[in-house]
Design a protein around this motif. Structure first.
Motif, mmCIF file in Angstrom:
data_model
loop_
_atom_site.group_PDB
_atom_site.id
_atom_site.type_symbol
_atom_site.label_atom_id
_atom_site.label_comp_id
_atom_site.label_asym_id
_atom_site.label_seq_id
_atom_site.Cartn_x
_atom_site.Cartn_y
_atom_site.Cartn_z
ATOM 1 N N TYR A 26 -48.836 -121.609 42.792
ATOM 2 C CA TYR A 26 -49.815 -121.848 41.725
ATOM 3 C C TYR A 26 -49.177 -121.610 40.359
ATOM 4 O O TYR A 26 -49.369 -122.380 39.422
ATOM 5 C CB TYR A 26 -51.016 -120.936 41.925
ATOM 6 N N SER A 68 -47.070 -124.385 39.125
ATOM 7 C CA SER A 68 -47.773 -125.640 38.814
ATOM 8 C C SER A 68 -48.562 -125.571 37.512
ATOM 9 O O SER A 68 -49.075 -126.598 37.043
ATOM 10 C CB SER A 68 -48.720 -125.999 39.963
ATOM 11 N N GLU A 69 -48.655 -124.398 36.908
ATOM 12 C CA GLU A 69 -49.532 -124.208 35.742
ATOM 13 C C GLU A 69 -48.987 -124.798 34.449
ATOM 14 O O GLU A 69 -49.724 -124.937 33.473
ATOM 15 C CB GLU A 69 -49.788 -122.714 35.516
ATOM 16 N N LYS A 112 -46.421 -129.283 33.550
ATOM 17 C CA LYS A 112 -47.604 -129.090 34.384
ATOM 18 C C LYS A 112 -47.451 -129.884 35.676
ATOM 19 O O LYS A 112 -47.057 -131.052 35.680
ATOM 20 C CB LYS A 112 -48.847 -129.545 33.621
ATOM 21 N N LEU A 113 -47.757 -129.213 36.792
ATOM 22 C CA LEU A 113 -47.690 -129.784 38.142
ATOM 23 C C LEU A 113 -46.279 -130.243 38.508
ATOM 24 O O LEU A 113 -46.082 -131.031 39.430
ATOM 25 C CB LEU A 113 -48.694 -130.930 38.303
ATOM 26 N N THR A 126 -44.200 -132.206 37.193
ATOM 27 C CA THR A 126 -43.879 -133.625 37.061
ATOM 28 C C THR A 126 -43.832 -133.988 35.588
ATOM 29 O O THR A 126 -44.621 -133.468 34.784
ATOM 30 C CB THR A 126 -44.893 -134.515 37.799
ATOM 31 N N ALA A 130 -47.338 -136.498 34.363
ATOM 32 C CA ALA A 130 -48.652 -136.122 34.901
ATOM 33 C C ALA A 130 -49.729 -137.041 34.349
ATOM 34 O O ALA A 130 -49.711 -137.410 33.170
ATOM 35 C CB ALA A 130 -48.963 -134.675 34.535
ATOM 36 N N SER A 177 -49.899 -137.303 40.203
ATOM 37 C CA SER A 177 -50.517 -135.985 40.420
ATOM 38 C C SER A 177 -49.475 -134.900 40.579
ATOM 39 O O SER A 177 -49.791 -133.718 40.426
ATOM 40 C CB SER A 177 -51.414 -136.021 41.657
ATOM 41 N N MET A 201 -49.707 -131.128 42.616
ATOM 42 C CA MET A 201 -51.052 -130.569 42.531
ATOM 43 C C MET A 201 -51.576 -130.181 43.917
ATOM 44 O O MET A 201 -52.046 -129.055 44.132
ATOM 45 C CB MET A 201 -52.019 -131.593 41.905
ATOM 46 N N GLN A 236 -50.463 -127.239 46.879
ATOM 47 C CA GLN A 236 -51.024 -125.892 46.758
ATOM 48 C C GLN A 236 -52.408 -125.804 47.372
ATOM 49 O O GLN A 236 -52.843 -124.728 47.781
ATOM 50 C CB GLN A 236 -51.043 -125.459 45.286
ATOM 51 N N TYR A 253 -41.769 -126.418 45.788
ATOM 52 C CA TYR A 253 -42.044 -126.072 44.393
ATOM 53 C C TYR A 253 -40.822 -125.448 43.724
ATOM 54 O O TYR A 253 -40.447 -125.832 42.600
ATOM 55 C CB TYR A 253 -43.212 -125.092 44.305
ATOM 56 N N ASP A 257 -44.995 -139.804 42.401
ATOM 57 C CA ASP A 257 -45.741 -139.428 43.609
ATOM 58 C C ASP A 257 -45.216 -140.147 44.844
ATOM 59 O O ASP A 257 -44.801 -141.320 44.778
ATOM 60 C CB ASP A 257 -47.230 -139.743 43.437
#
Length: 519
Positions: free
Chosen positions: A356, A359-360, A367-368, A370, A373, A377, A380, A383, A442, A476
């Protein structure tokens, strides 16, 4: 091939697993054979003297006051195998069933059970030839011995039940005929000796010690990768800090993490940053992973005691000295198995938090994880899977040993349910191995966003291994394929062996202390 002397030598978890894998051969030497023969003769004396001894010339459980004639003592023993074969559910893994055979031979060969040499020889034949009985997974309450699973385990001795030869299931009688073997006629006490004991619980414990040990080592390695991806601090792993709160597991994890991170260019790049301290899932890895290691150490210690114990009933010292006791009761193993289940689940809880955190979009990571984004996704949804698995694990953490349902018309009025404890621990470990694969996905992605900075040789070696199987995520794709590929690296041992080889090559000490080994 090295031999192990059943009933004489000290059996460790590692040796037991090696016998099951065919790396070590278990044998009965002259000393063990003499003990077995003596105990067998003592049972014959009991029968001929008409001395009332439970399970030899009496009925079982609530029928313990029913006397059995001398001529019916053999039928009594075959009847107990048939009547107690009431297991249900899927068959247990062949390795677990083989461990049951091995541990039962070692217990019986100590010479307190009145088993015949012929019967032990036949069990060893099953082990050596990989003719493994089919044992249903459910039906034991973990006291009075693991009665149902052990009954199924030994039905083939009398030509009944089923066996696996390779991946194929066959009626046991057919396989005996193919090998020109006759079903055994059990003598007095033998049926009871075979099914009285904790070998079902014990076999699950042995395998759990191995699997949890691997999960603990992998947790430290992936945790270090995650910390580097998040540009966390290695200061909380300073040996001085843990010397003043010196739990064995905590000290070991701190030592391993410090060694894994020492000399990292990523780590040295932010020594003057204004971040005061990291979130707990990074900073407290020694305390959390270490507490799980302490639980593992306790499980290992008690499992090894059980491995070398006699869990039969009654115990035969001689014809005039038999004791009907409770060595078959699974409580000594049920409690540590439940404790280890919670300890294993916690590895998943803290790993999910690190996923988590990565990914924040904090600490310079996108964020995530990538760069695009919105259209993508990114990471995302993996998790979500860790969240589902850690919650499922929490439902497995209710201790089976906290419950007891009286059986045998109240004669057996407290039971351990340790068989369920052992099975639940493996369900949790199944989930942990997938959670760790997702955290590895991750952590590897996060490390790529720190380039051109490099981490340490071990962490870089692990990152290279990942990238050989799972490419950098630019857009993705079906992430289940990536998760499954990483899962195979973890459960197949390649992830751990790559770390060990890199550490040895660069003289980095990440090996466990001897106390944390299984040999």
């Amino acid at each position: 091939m090295k031999n192990f002397n059943y009933g004489i030598e000290h059996l460790t978890i590692g040796i037991c697993l090696d016998i099951a894998a065919g790396k070590v051969k278990g044998v009965i030497n002259e000393d063990a054979a003499a003990r077995i023969q003596t105990s067998w003769k003592e049972v014959e004396k009991i029968v001929h003297a008409h001395l009332p001894v439970y399970g030899i010339n009496t009925g079982f459980g609530p029928l313990c006051d029913t006397r059995i004639s001398e001529e019916d003592t053999s039928m009594l023993q075959s009847n107990i195998l048939k009547s107690h074969s009431v297991g249900v559910g899927k068959p247990i893994a062949q390795e677990i069933a083989k461990l049951m055979l091995i541990t039962k031979v070692h217990a019986l060969a100590q010479g307190y059970s009145g088993i015949s040499p012929q019967t032990l020889e036949r069990i060893i034949w099953h082990i050596d030839n990989d003719v493994i009985p089919v044992v249903p997974e459910k039906g034991s309450v973990g006291a009075s011995g693991d009665l149902a699973p052990l009954s199924h385990l030994f039905l083939p001795l009398i030509g009944l039940g089923y066996v696996n030869v390779g991946d194929e299931k066959h009626p046991a009688g057919e396989i005996l005929k193919q090998h020109n073997l006759q079903p055994l006629i059990l003598g007095p006490k033998e049926g009871l000796a075979l099914i009285n004991g904790t070998q079902f619980i014990l076999a699950f414990a042995i395998k759990a010690v191995e699997r949890l040990n691997n999960a603990l080592n992998v947790a430290d390695l992936i945790g270090a990768m995650s910390l580097e991806g998040l540009m966390g601090s290695s200061r909380p792993f300073d040996a001085r800090l843990h010397a003043i709160r010196p739990y064995k597991g905590t000290k070991l994890v701190a030592k391993r993490l410090a060694a894994l991170l020492d000399g990292s260019a990523i780590g040295s790049s932010h020594v003057d940053c204004d971040r005061v301290q990291d979130p707990y899932s990074l900073r407290c890895m020694p305390q959390v992973h270490g507490a799980s290691r302490n639980a593992w150490l306790h499980l290992k210690e008690l499992t090894e005691i059980e491995l070398n114990s006699v869990t039969d009933n009654p115990v035969i010292f001689n014809a005039d000295d038999t004791i009907s006791g409770g060595n078959f009761h699974g409580q000594p193993m049920a409690l540590p198995l439940d404790y280890a289940t919670v300890a294993a689940a916690e590895l998943g809880n803290i790993a999910d938090r690190r996923c988590y955190l990565m990914s924040e979009g904090r600490y310079g990571l996108p964020k995530l994880l990538t760069e695009h984004a919105g259209l993508n996704s990114g990471l995302m949804i993996p998790q979500y899977t860790t969240a589902a698995l850690v919650t499922e694990n929490k439902t497995f953490c209710f201790p089976a040993s906290a419950d007891s349902v009286p059986t045998s018309l109240g004669q057996e009025d407290h039971v351990s349910m340790g068989s369920i404890s052992g099975r639940k621990l493996h369900m949790v470990l199944d989930n942990i191995e997938y959670i760790q694969a997702i955290e590895l996905l991750y952590a590897s992605q996060a490390l790529d966003f720190r380039r051109p900075l490099q981490s340490t040789p071990v962490i870089e070696g692990l990152h290279q291994l990942v990238r050989q199987h799972v490419p950098f995520i630019k857009e993705d794709r079906i992430f289940a394929d990536d998760i499954n590929a990483l899962h195979q690296l973890i459960i197949g041992g390649k992830f751990q062996s790559t770390a060990t080889e890199a550490a040895q090559k660069h003289n980095i000490n990440i090996t466990d202390d001897d106390e944390f080994g299984i040999y």
